[in-house]
Design an enzyme around this catalytic site. Structure first.
Site, PDB file in Angstrom:
ATOM      1  N   ASN A  27      62.596  11.752  86.027  1.00 47.90           N
ATOM      2  CA  ASN A  27      61.838  11.937  84.794  1.00 47.90           C
ATOM      3  C   ASN A  27      62.219  10.817  83.823  1.00 47.90           C
ATOM      4  O   ASN A  27      63.363  10.761  83.376  1.00 47.90           O
ATOM      5  CB  ASN A  27      62.198  13.321  84.230  1.00 47.90           C
ATOM      6  CG  ASN A  27      61.560  13.616  82.889  1.00 47.90           C
ATOM      7  OD1 ASN A  27      61.009  12.732  82.233  1.00 47.90           O
ATOM      8  ND2 ASN A  27      61.657  14.858  82.468  1.00 47.90           N
ATOM      9  N   CYS A  34      58.925  13.223  75.464  1.00 50.53           N
ATOM     10  CA  CYS A  34      58.138  12.892  76.668  1.00 50.53           C
ATOM     11  C   CYS A  34      56.636  12.791  76.385  1.00 50.53           C
ATOM     12  O   CYS A  34      55.879  12.297  77.219  1.00 50.53           O
ATOM     13  CB  CYS A  34      58.395  13.916  77.757  1.00 50.53           C
ATOM     14  SG  CYS A  34      60.140  14.163  78.089  1.00 50.53           S
ATOM     15  N   HIS A  46      52.825  14.002  82.495  1.00 50.05           N
ATOM     16  CA  HIS A  46      54.206  13.548  82.359  1.00 50.05           C
ATOM     17  C   HIS A  46      54.964  13.943  83.635  1.00 50.05           C
ATOM     18  O   HIS A  46      54.874  15.084  84.098  1.00 50.05           O
ATOM     19  CB  HIS A  46      54.833  14.187  81.118  1.00 50.05           C
ATOM     20  CG  HIS A  46      56.314  14.091  81.098  1.00 50.05           C
ATOM     21  ND1 HIS A  46      56.971  12.917  81.353  1.00 50.05           N
ATOM     22  CD2 HIS A  46      57.281  15.041  80.888  1.00 50.05           C
ATOM     23  CE1 HIS A  46      58.274  13.137  81.298  1.00 50.05           C
ATOM     24  NE2 HIS A  46      58.489  14.410  81.020  1.00 50.05           N
TER      25      HIS A  46
HETATM   26  N1  ACO Z   1      72.790  21.281  91.567  1.00 50.99           N
HETATM   27  C1  ACO Z   1      73.207  22.437  92.101  1.00 50.99           C
HETATM   28  N2  ACO Z   1      73.176  23.609  91.445  1.00 50.99           N
HETATM   29  C2  ACO Z   1      72.696  23.592  90.195  1.00 50.99           C
HETATM   30  C3  ACO Z   1      72.250  22.420  89.573  1.00 50.99           C
HETATM   31  C4  ACO Z   1      72.302  21.232  90.312  1.00 50.99           C
HETATM   32  N3  ACO Z   1      71.890  20.056  89.808  1.00 50.99           N
HETATM   33  N4  ACO Z   1      71.820  22.723  88.336  1.00 50.99           N
HETATM   34  C5  ACO Z   1      72.003  24.055  88.180  1.00 50.99           C
HETATM   35  N5  ACO Z   1      72.545  24.565  89.301  1.00 50.99           N
HETATM   36  C6  ACO Z   1      72.900  25.959  89.567  1.00 50.99           C
HETATM   37  C7  ACO Z   1      73.105  26.763  88.316  1.00 50.99           C
HETATM   38  O1  ACO Z   1      74.423  26.599  87.831  1.00 50.99           O
HETATM   39  C8  ACO Z   1      72.825  28.156  88.784  1.00 50.99           C
HETATM   40  O2  ACO Z   1      73.962  28.639  89.446  1.00 50.99           O
HETATM   41  P1  ACO Z   1      74.391  30.190  89.331  1.00 50.99           P
HETATM   42  O3  ACO Z   1      73.244  30.962  89.881  1.00 50.99           O
HETATM   43  O4  ACO Z   1      75.632  30.256  90.143  1.00 50.99           O
HETATM   44  O5  ACO Z   1      74.608  30.406  87.869  1.00 50.99           O
HETATM   45  C9  ACO Z   1      71.753  27.976  89.832  1.00 50.99           C
HETATM   46  O6  ACO Z   1      71.811  26.571  90.223  1.00 50.99           O
HETATM   47  C10 ACO Z   1      70.355  28.277  89.318  1.00 50.99           C
HETATM   48  O7  ACO Z   1      70.190  27.608  88.071  1.00 50.99           O
HETATM   49  P2  ACO Z   1      68.828  27.691  87.293  1.00 50.99           P
HETATM   50  O8  ACO Z   1      68.930  26.926  86.017  1.00 50.99           O
HETATM   51  O9  ACO Z   1      68.413  29.122  87.227  1.00 50.99           O
HETATM   52  O10 ACO Z   1      67.905  26.896  88.299  1.00 50.99           O
HETATM   53  P3  ACO Z   1      66.334  26.899  88.393  1.00 50.99           P
HETATM   54  O11 ACO Z   1      65.919  27.457  89.687  1.00 50.99           O
HETATM   55  O12 ACO Z   1      65.686  27.399  87.137  1.00 50.99           O
HETATM   56  O13 ACO Z   1      66.040  25.338  88.462  1.00 50.99           O
HETATM   57  C11 ACO Z   1      65.340  23.520  87.069  1.00 50.99           C
HETATM   58  C12 ACO Z   1      66.464  24.487  87.407  1.00 50.99           C
HETATM   59  C13 ACO Z   1      65.052  22.643  88.262  1.00 50.99           C
HETATM   60  C14 ACO Z   1      65.798  22.639  85.909  1.00 50.99           C
HETATM   61  C15 ACO Z   1      64.089  24.368  86.709  1.00 50.99           C
HETATM   62  O14 ACO Z   1      64.409  25.323  85.713  1.00 50.99           O
HETATM   63  C16 ACO Z   1      62.977  23.521  86.232  1.00 50.99           C
HETATM   64  O15 ACO Z   1      62.318  22.906  87.021  1.00 50.99           O
HETATM   65  N6  ACO Z   1      62.725  23.479  84.901  1.00 50.99           N
HETATM   66  C17 ACO Z   1      61.839  22.556  84.331  1.00 50.99           C
HETATM   67  C18 ACO Z   1      62.685  21.599  83.617  1.00 50.99           C
HETATM   68  C19 ACO Z   1      62.178  20.181  83.581  1.00 50.99           C
HETATM   69  O16 ACO Z   1      61.407  19.747  84.376  1.00 50.99           O
HETATM   70  N7  ACO Z   1      62.674  19.502  82.605  1.00 50.99           N
HETATM   71  C20 ACO Z   1      62.354  18.151  82.445  1.00 50.99           C
HETATM   72  C21 ACO Z   1      62.883  17.699  81.170  1.00 50.99           C
HETATM   73  S1  ACO Z   1      62.014  18.273  79.883  1.00 50.99           S
HETATM   74  C22 ACO Z   1      60.718  17.313  79.755  1.00 50.99           C
HETATM   75  O17 ACO Z   1      60.609  16.311  80.378  1.00 50.99           O
HETATM   76  C23 ACO Z   1      59.727  17.791  78.859  1.00 50.99           C
END
Ligand code: ACO
Length: 332
Positions: free
Chosen positions: A283, A114, A253
């Site tokens: 993204n 990215c 980004h």
């Molecule tokens: N829909 C519904 N539920 C989901 C989904 C989904 N798409 N994805 C995960 N869950 C569930 C999980 O299974 C988990 O369930 P559980 O509690 O029963 O185990 C629950 O939701 C919480 O999961 P977490 O991974 O803890 O969710 P979090 O609140 O951390 O949010 C997210 C996840 C949105 C990815 C967050 O961590 C984030 O914003 N991270 C940044 C990642 C990012 O932006 N990456 C971009 C790519 S990298 C780059 O571009 C550099």
């Protein structure tokens, strides 16, 4: 110092929209889960006739037309991508063929995930500076710098932890080599080798054959992003001797609105300084910053003369920050 400035923009996003509600018909997710955590309502996926190459070519043609330069002025094409159609020929060579670029035009793809667009801009500055030194000519030197991704190919729909985050698209700019003061151009690039946080898919080598799609430790990416973006901004401003108040826009980004809002709060700046478009596109990795640039130019937000700060972070891990000018000759 030798610097680059942006003089034209173009983009191509496929018009095959997949909303969160549509994803929720196939996998266990919902708009109510995705949107508050990411700022994403929808993304665009390539149709059967589209790919990284076709999007890159279309974005490139638009950028050349916008810049109003002859293609004979282009001496380098760089495509930042982690989802090329082929490992070789490079996407850049397809662009070179499609636009009938001259034979002494450097053409290469580059993968810094990215952060790739920022890495590609700085690489373009290096190539153009080398040509200037060698040829000592008077003709202006331009490069075509593209970010293009068909990330839908790297996703596994059933893996909701990544399939809801990404989209396809391409953005392109024409940059011109120029002489500038330190306050007009600054760059910082970096990396932290780590496969644990983000493994962008389709690994076929000997280290780990189990990874067959994009996987990610979301929480670790979040922590990395909110730590590195303010540091990139601070480093770039220190290098250029500027103040954030002197920067018109910071283009991060477009991974996640929550990450950008976290940074905005930390720096105590108006959110309008940090434009976002992931709501409609998701993204798009290396394409996200140049697509945003083209949208801002197209809707009149960028009129020429702006000072921009770009901040990228991504798999690798990689990161990069850059300060540069947008069409300074348009300032009236
Ligand atoms: N829909 C519904 N539920 C989901 C989904 C989904 N798409 N994805 C995960 N869950 C569930 C999980 O299974 C988990 O369930 P559980 O509690 O029963 O185990 C629950 O939701 C919480 O999961 P977490 O991974 O803890 O969710 P979090 O609140 O951390 O949010 C997210 C996840 C949105 C990815 C967050 O961590 C984030 O914003 N991270 C940044 C990642 C990012 O932006 N990456 C971009 C790519 S990298 C780059 O571009 C550099």
């Amino acid at each position: 110092m030798r610097a680059i400035e942006i003089i034209g923009t173009g983009s191509c996003v496929p018009h095959h929209t997949i909303t969160n509600d549509e994803l929720a018909q196939s996998i266990d997710t919902s708009d109510a889960w995705i949107y508050p955590r990411t700022g994403i309502h929808a993304r665009e996926f390539c149709t059967a006739r589209q790919s990284t190459v076709t999007m890159a070519v279309e974005a490139a043609r638009k950028a050349v037309a916008d810049a109003g330069i002859p293609v004979t002025g282009i001496r380098a094409v760089l495509v930042a991508t982690m989802s090329p159609d082929f490992s070789t020929p490079s996407t850049a060579c397809f662009v070179s063929e499609a636009l009938k670029l001259r034979e002494d035009t450097a053409a290469l793809d580059l993968n810094a995930a990215c952060s790739g667009f920022i890495y590609a801009l700085e690489t373009a500055r290096g190539i153009l500076s080398g040509i200037q030194e060698m040829e000592q000519g008077d003709a202006p030197l331009y490069a075509l710098v593209i970010g293009a991704e068909q990330l839908s190919r790297l996703l596994k729909l059933e893996d909701r932890t990544t399939s809801v985050l990404f989209g396809d698209g391409a953005g392109a700019v024409i940059v011109k080599l120029t002489e500038a003061g330190r306050s007009d151009y600054a760059i910082t690039l970096g990396s932290r080798g780590s496969r644990d946080i983000l493994a962008p898919g389709l690994y076929t080598g000997a280290i780990d054959k189990s990874v067959d799609h994009m996987v990610m430790d979301g929480k670790a990416v979040f922590v990395f992003a909110v730590e590195i973006i303010p540091r990139l901004i601070e480093r770039v401003l220190r290098l250029s001797g500027s103040d954030l108040a002197q920067i018109d826009y910071v283009l991060c980004h477009q991974a996640n609105a929550r990450i950008i809002r976290h940074v905005v709060r930390k720096l105590q700046v108006p959110e309008a300084k940090f434009p976002m478009n992931m709501e409609r596109l998701g993204n798009t990795s290396a394409a996200s910053i140049p697509i945003l640039l083209d949208e801002m130019h197209g809707n009149g937000t960028l009129r020429g003369g702006e000072k921009l700060l770009l901040a990228g972070f991504g798999g690798g891990l990689t990161f990069g920050g850059m300060q540069l000018r947008f069409r300074p000759e348009d300032r009236t």
